[in-house]
Scaffold this motif. Structure first.
Motif: not given
Length: 184
Positions: A13-20, A60-64
């Motif tokens: 979750k933190w990695l995804l937030e960081a990407l965005f 992962y974002y797309g799947e999630h």
């Protein structure tokens, strides 16, 4: 979920937030795994435990997000959803994702999620008895689902790319009106 699994989920979750967060500041091609890990305040080792590369994080974002969309559809007790009800769920769900989707559209990354999302979308007809899209042979259903998924995907791409997109209820009205015109 045990402690280690919870920690891994939190790291993703933190990695995804960081990407965005980084996508708001710079082009995807200029973002490194190191940048993502540092922004998430995690080590690169933690990143690589979860993902092979930043493309896998995007996948992962797309799947999630698709899993959450399917869950939103399944929350409805009445599995015989009308087309209008499906539209309401669709637009309300994606409205909540509009900031992330807009970033992906701006960076020409949204289209790259389509191959991730399409296979999951084809399970919709197994989950719901929605006559507007599941009547017919398996081949007919395949064509109808392909048409539907691509159409909805293009609508998202057009709608959420706008500076000031319409509210979800307005989008439902617009599509229903257009479909009525097509039927005439």
């Amino acid at each position: 979920m045990n402690g280690q699994a919870r920690l891994a989920a939190q790291s993703r979750k933190w990695l995804l937030e960081a990407l965005f967060k980084l996508l708001k500041q710079r082009d995807y091609s200029a973002i490194t795994v190191k940048d993502i890990a540092e922004t998430a305040q995690l080590s690169r080792r933690t990143f690589y435990r979860a993902f092979k590369n930043k493309d896998e994080l995007l996948k992962y974002y797309g799947e999630h997000v698709m899993q959450r969309y399917l869950a939103a559809l399944q929350q409805h007790e009445d599995i015989n959803l009308t087309f209008e009800q499906v539209l309401r769920v669709f637009f309300n769900f994606w409205w909540q994702e509009r900031q992330q989707i807009k970033l992906l559209i701006q960076q020409n990354l949204f289209i790259s999620l389509l191959p991730t999302i399409v296979p999951q979308s084809f399970h919709l007809y197994e989950l719901f008895d929605a006559p507007w899209h599941i009547q017919g042979t398996p081949q007919e259903i395949n064509y109808i689902m392909s048409f539907s998924v691509a159409g909805f995907w293009n609508i998202l791409n057009t709608w959420l790319a706008k500076e000031d997109p319409e509210e979800p209820a307005e989008m439902v009205k617009i599509l229903l009106k257009a479909i009525h015109k097509l039927k005439s």
